[in-house]
Write an enzyme that holds these catalytic residues in place. Structure first.
Site, PDB file in Angstrom:
ATOM      1  N   ASP A 277      47.814 -27.137  50.543  1.00 11.69           N
ATOM      2  CA  ASP A 277      46.839 -27.504  51.525  1.00 11.69           C
ATOM      3  C   ASP A 277      46.322 -26.082  52.265  1.00 11.69           C
ATOM      4  O   ASP A 277      47.065 -25.385  52.452  1.00 11.69           O
ATOM      5  CB  ASP A 277      47.453 -28.503  52.535  1.00 11.69           C
ATOM      6  CG  ASP A 277      46.347 -28.982  53.386  1.00 11.69           C
ATOM      7  OD1 ASP A 277      46.084 -30.422  53.154  1.00 11.69           O
ATOM      8  OD2 ASP A 277      45.512 -28.325  54.281  1.00 11.69           O
TER       9      ASP A 277
ATOM     10  N   TRP B 212      50.508 -30.568  53.510  1.00 15.72           N
ATOM     11  CA  TRP B 212      50.694 -29.460  54.528  1.00 15.72           C
ATOM     12  C   TRP B 212      51.774 -29.804  55.356  1.00 15.72           C
ATOM     13  O   TRP B 212      52.254 -29.043  56.143  1.00 15.72           O
ATOM     14  CB  TRP B 212      49.342 -29.815  55.354  1.00 15.72           C
ATOM     15  CG  TRP B 212      49.235 -31.195  55.692  1.00 15.72           C
ATOM     16  CD1 TRP B 212      48.197 -31.883  55.221  1.00 15.72           C
ATOM     17  CD2 TRP B 212      49.798 -32.049  56.665  1.00 15.72           C
ATOM     18  NE1 TRP B 212      48.054 -33.237  55.662  1.00 15.72           N
ATOM     19  CE2 TRP B 212      49.122 -33.444  56.765  1.00 15.72           C
ATOM     20  CE3 TRP B 212      51.014 -31.886  57.589  1.00 15.72           C
ATOM     21  CZ2 TRP B 212      49.700 -34.471  57.501  1.00 15.72           C
ATOM     22  CZ3 TRP B 212      51.028 -33.071  58.214  1.00 15.72           C
ATOM     23  CH2 TRP B 212      50.662 -34.175  58.226  1.00 15.72           C
ATOM     24  N   ASN B 213      52.456 -31.152  54.934  1.00 21.37           N
ATOM     25  CA  ASN B 213      53.695 -31.673  56.068  1.00 21.37           C
ATOM     26  C   ASN B 213      54.906 -30.628  55.746  1.00 21.37           C
ATOM     27  O   ASN B 213      55.366 -30.537  56.913  1.00 21.37           O
ATOM     28  CB  ASN B 213      53.818 -32.854  55.928  1.00 21.37           C
ATOM     29  CG  ASN B 213      54.363 -33.439  54.643  1.00 21.37           C
ATOM     30  OD1 ASN B 213      54.038 -33.122  53.645  1.00 21.37           O
ATOM     31  ND2 ASN B 213      55.301 -34.355  54.615  1.00 21.37           N
TER      32      ASN B 213
ATOM     33  N   GLU C  66      50.893 -46.611  56.376  1.00 20.07           N
ATOM     34  CA  GLU C  66      51.791 -45.370  56.737  1.00 20.07           C
ATOM     35  C   GLU C  66      51.181 -44.896  57.992  1.00 20.07           C
ATOM     36  O   GLU C  66      49.905 -44.573  58.193  1.00 20.07           O
ATOM     37  CB  GLU C  66      51.953 -44.430  55.565  1.00 20.07           C
ATOM     38  CG  GLU C  66      52.518 -43.390  55.747  1.00 20.07           C
ATOM     39  CD  GLU C  66      52.569 -42.424  54.770  1.00 20.07           C
ATOM     40  OE1 GLU C  66      51.456 -42.101  53.915  1.00 20.07           O
ATOM     41  OE2 GLU C  66      53.548 -41.793  54.354  1.00 20.07           O
TER      42      GLU C  66
ATOM     43  N   GLU D 224      54.411 -37.664  43.895  1.00 13.48           N
ATOM     44  CA  GLU D 224      55.433 -38.135  44.935  1.00 13.48           C
ATOM     45  C   GLU D 224      54.591 -38.477  46.273  1.00 13.48           C
ATOM     46  O   GLU D 224      53.517 -37.627  46.637  1.00 13.48           O
ATOM     47  CB  GLU D 224      56.079 -36.816  45.538  1.00 13.48           C
ATOM     48  CG  GLU D 224      56.989 -36.084  44.328  1.00 13.48           C
ATOM     49  CD  GLU D 224      58.262 -36.941  44.159  1.00 13.48           C
ATOM     50  OE1 GLU D 224      58.654 -38.039  44.889  1.00 13.48           O
ATOM     51  OE2 GLU D 224      58.878 -36.688  43.229  1.00 13.48           O
ATOM     52  N   LEU D 225      54.583 -39.570  46.489  1.00 16.67           N
ATOM     53  CA  LEU D 225      53.369 -40.240  47.299  1.00 16.67           C
ATOM     54  C   LEU D 225      53.841 -40.819  48.816  1.00 16.67           C
ATOM     55  O   LEU D 225      55.115 -40.462  49.111  1.00 16.67           O
ATOM     56  CB  LEU D 225      52.528 -41.317  46.603  1.00 16.67           C
ATOM     57  CG  LEU D 225      52.218 -40.942  45.166  1.00 16.67           C
ATOM     58  CD1 LEU D 225      51.414 -41.982  44.429  1.00 16.67           C
ATOM     59  CD2 LEU D 225      51.352 -39.583  45.342  1.00 16.67           C
TER      60      LEU D 225
ATOM     61  N   LYS E  19      47.864 -25.464  44.257  1.00 18.97           N
ATOM     62  CA  LYS E  19      46.806 -25.610  45.229  1.00 18.97           C
ATOM     63  C   LYS E  19      47.550 -26.059  46.565  1.00 18.97           C
ATOM     64  O   LYS E  19      47.841 -27.300  46.524  1.00 18.97           O
ATOM     65  CB  LYS E  19      45.635 -26.634  44.834  1.00 18.97           C
ATOM     66  CG  LYS E  19      44.551 -26.360  45.766  1.00 18.97           C
ATOM     67  CD  LYS E  19      43.703 -27.982  45.933  1.00 18.97           C
ATOM     68  CE  LYS E  19      44.317 -28.717  46.957  1.00 18.97           C
ATOM     69  NZ  LYS E  19      44.203 -28.109  48.312  1.00 18.97           N
TER      70      LYS E  19
ATOM     71  N   CYS F 235      57.166 -37.835  54.672  1.00 19.58           N
ATOM     72  CA  CYS F 235      57.255 -38.995  53.768  1.00 19.58           C
ATOM     73  C   CYS F 235      58.408 -40.021  53.745  1.00 19.58           C
ATOM     74  O   CYS F 235      58.254 -41.159  53.615  1.00 19.58           O
ATOM     75  CB  CYS F 235      56.985 -38.386  52.198  1.00 19.58           C
ATOM     76  SG  CYS F 235      58.401 -37.577  51.468  1.00 19.58           S
TER      77      CYS F 235
ATOM     78  N   GLY G 103      51.477 -36.076  47.828  1.00 25.22           N
ATOM     79  CA  GLY G 103      50.449 -36.180  48.856  1.00 25.22           C
ATOM     80  C   GLY G 103      50.140 -37.776  49.011  1.00 25.22           C
ATOM     81  O   GLY G 103      51.349 -38.470  48.902  1.00 25.22           O
ATOM     82  N   SER G 104      49.182 -38.225  49.463  1.00 27.12           N
ATOM     83  CA  SER G 104      48.711 -39.603  49.614  1.00 27.12           C
ATOM     84  C   SER G 104      48.772 -40.501  48.427  1.00 27.12           C
ATOM     85  O   SER G 104      48.398 -39.737  47.321  1.00 27.12           O
ATOM     86  CB  SER G 104      47.871 -39.767  50.477  1.00 27.12           C
ATOM     87  OG  SER G 104      46.440 -39.308  49.845  1.00 27.12           O
TER      88      SER G 104
END
Ligand SMILES: NC(=O)c1ccc[n+]([C@@H]2O[C@H](COP(=O)([O-])OP(=O)(O)OC[C@H]3O[C@@H](n4cnc5c(N)ncnc54)[C@H](O)[C@@H]3O)[C@@H](O)[C@H]2O)c1
Length: 524
Positions: free
Chosen positions: A190, A164-165, A393, A261-262, A188, A295, A239-240
């Site tokens: 968020d 979502w960021n 984080e 991409e975390l 998909k 991130c 995401g995370s």
């Protein structure tokens, strides 16, 4: 007198009309209903279709059918869609800036970073895709006699899962190279930021993308996410780290590739010869852009002890001067956090640090007067290993300051994290900064910039080492990952087997002689 909340409600009603929601959600499979909310009010922004697991399978079927004719178009025709999208988006950017702000709560300047990043990606891949995807010749097993061509085929249907960021950049920005390579996409987003992704999809359709090539499915991550993983020919996940691991396991079980991409815990190093004004201004941007929900934002600031006091004075003064607000204009330097969960993490990390001896140099408080999830940009000193803010984080507007004695110590401490996403080095000496940069274990390093120099260089790869991920976006890596390379070797005249009456031994000698000749002639 109207309050910030009244203003935000008025903006939400003006921008997110039932007509807009109906137009954007057209074609989204969903027999269920869900909703997205605005962090500026904490209230429902729109009702959305919710995709069931069987409906995700249906979206893949439609994407798979549409992919055939999309992939059959010449690359230049697909690339032209990206270039038209670029122009349309810049022309209509106010629409998407409003929507991003309402869905994420971020300041307009930070929403604009997304427009800029997606425009650059659209233009880069719009112009360069034909060259990236062009068939290549290679020297064959027997030069001249073995003709080798390498083709790049699309993978098929890419499953993209986004957070979502940065809802425009991490939906459209990552979709564009996959699409121009000839793939279809099931994305998909968020749920809380699905309208932004849907706006980008609709604009790409206006630019010429066939309707079914980009499918969007909406629903709870642990339900709809695994359904995407179960059908995709390749996965693009942002995401995370925890969710990335689950996605990687699902991809491994099906033997499909994945780029991940975390998260990050990014360090900024201010050396004793840095331009301290420039570093202080850069640190503010690097720490508090999108309220730190970025991130590649800086959460650990290492400053040489000889300049730490001067630097901190300038940095904290600039931090305190930041204007917070949620208006849909250019009046705020920092917006809201995105949710109660984000605010809870920020409050928990600050509370834990202070309870264990850290001090707050700037900020430190929530700002409910501005909206439910606003929090001041916060600078912590005296943070030590073991504190949550030191190890985990935060993904919020909180930075910890540490002092170092020499370069070796700075590099060692910056690298002392399982993450490896982004870092930055500040020095007036370019050779010195470059030497240190090469020792940092992160996928991108910025010199005299916090994050934007590397991220904005869309020709160069961007991504994480260690727990920050696998694979890269941008540049050649960012499009080649969406392709399957195929080698076609055409053996002419002389077969690669005993022939012309040679027995096996004679043939082996002939080959060894050829290998020596090739070495002498430097043919391979
Ligand atoms: N490296 C990068 O480029 C980059 C960019 C932005 C954000 N991030 C990271 O993203 C994190 C913040 O985003 P978040 O909180 O939305 O992350 P998240 O992992 O909770 O969610 C990301 C996406 O995965 C979905 N999801 C949740 N559970 C799933 C499952 N079991 N299977 C498949 N999908 C599932 C979510 O619904 C969402 O769409 C931070 O750690 C941040 O550092 C990384």
């Amino acid at each position: 007198m109207t309050t910030a909340l009244d203003d935000a409600r008025t903006h939400a009603a003006r921008v997110v009309t039932p007509e807009l929601v109906a137009r954007l959600t057209r074609g989204v499979p969903g027999s269920g209903r869900t909703a997205c909310h605005s962090p500026l009010t904490g209230e429902r922004l729109a009702e959305l279709p919710e995709t069931t697991v069987p409906e995700v399978a249906g979206a893949f079927d439609r994407a798979r059918a549409a992919q055939q004719s999309w992939a059959a178009l010449p690359v230049r025709r697909r690339a032209a869609v990206l270039l038209r999208f670029h122009d349309l988006m810049l022309r209509r950017q106010d629409e998407i800036l409003d929507l991003i702000q309402l869905e994420t709560g971020k300041a307009r300047l930070h929403a604009h970073e997304e427009v800029q990043a997606v425009a650059m990606a659209a233009r880069h891949y719009g112009r360069k895709a034909p060259a990236y995807l062009r068939p290549r010749r290679h020297t064959g097993s027997i030069p001249v006699l073995t003709r080798v061509r390498q083709l790049r085929h699309p993978r098929g249907v890419v499953g993209q899962i986004a957070p979502w960021n940065y809802p425009l950049e991490l939906s459209a920005g990552d979709a564009l190279p996959a699409l121009v390579a000839g793939n279809a996409l099931v994305m998909k987003p968020d749920t809380e930021t699905a309208l932004t992704a849907l706006w980008a999809r609709r604009l790409l359709i206006e630019a010429g993308l066939p309707e079914d090539v980009w499918q969007v499915v909406i629903g709870a991550g642990p339900v709809v996410g695994p359904a995407v993983v179960a059908h995709a020919d390749y996965l693009s996940f942002t995401g995370s780290t925890a969710t990335g691991r689950a996605v990687a396991q699902g991809a491994a079980a099906r033997l499909v590739g994945a780029s991940l991409e975390l998260g990050g815990k990014n360090a900024m190093l201010v050396l004793d010869d840095a331009d301290l004004d420039r570093a202080a201004a850069g640190a503010v941007r690097a720490c508090f852009s999108s309220a730190g929900q970025l991130c590649i934002s800086v959460e650990r600031l290492y400053v040489h002890q000889s300049v730490a006091d001067v630097f901190l004075e300038r940095f904290t003064a600039r931090t305190r001067a930041l204007r917070l607000g949620g208006g849909l204009d250019w009046g705020a330097d920092m917006g809201s956090l995105a949710s109660q969960a984000q605010l809870d993490t920020v409050l928990r990390h600050i509370k834990d640090a202070v309870a264990n001896g850290a001090t707050v140099l700037a900020g430190g408080h929530p700002r409910p007067d501005l909206g439910p999830y606003f929090h001041e940009p916060t600078v912590l000193d005296g943070v030590t290993p073991g504190m949550a803010v030191c190890e985990q984080e935060t993904f919020g507007p909180v930075v910890s300051v540490y002092r170092f004695r020499d370069e070796d110590e700075a590099v060692e401490r910056a690298n002392a994290t399982p993450y490896g996403l982004n870092s930055s080095v500040w020095s007036r000496s370019a050779p010195r900064a470059r030497r240190i940069a090469a020792r940092l274990r992160t996928g991108t390093v910025n010199i005299n910039e916090g994050y934007a120099a590397a991220y904005g260089s869309v020709q160069a790869p961007m991504g994480g080492m260690g727990d920050s991920g696998l694979g890269r976006r941008h540049g050649a890596e960012g499009i080649h990952k969406y392709t399957e390379p195929q080698t076609i070797a055409h053996q002419r005249v002389l077969p690669l087997a005993p022939s012309f009456g040679m027995d096996d031994r004679q043939y082996a000698r002939f080959i060894s002689g050829s290998l020596r000749l090739m070495k002498t002639l430097r043919l391979r």
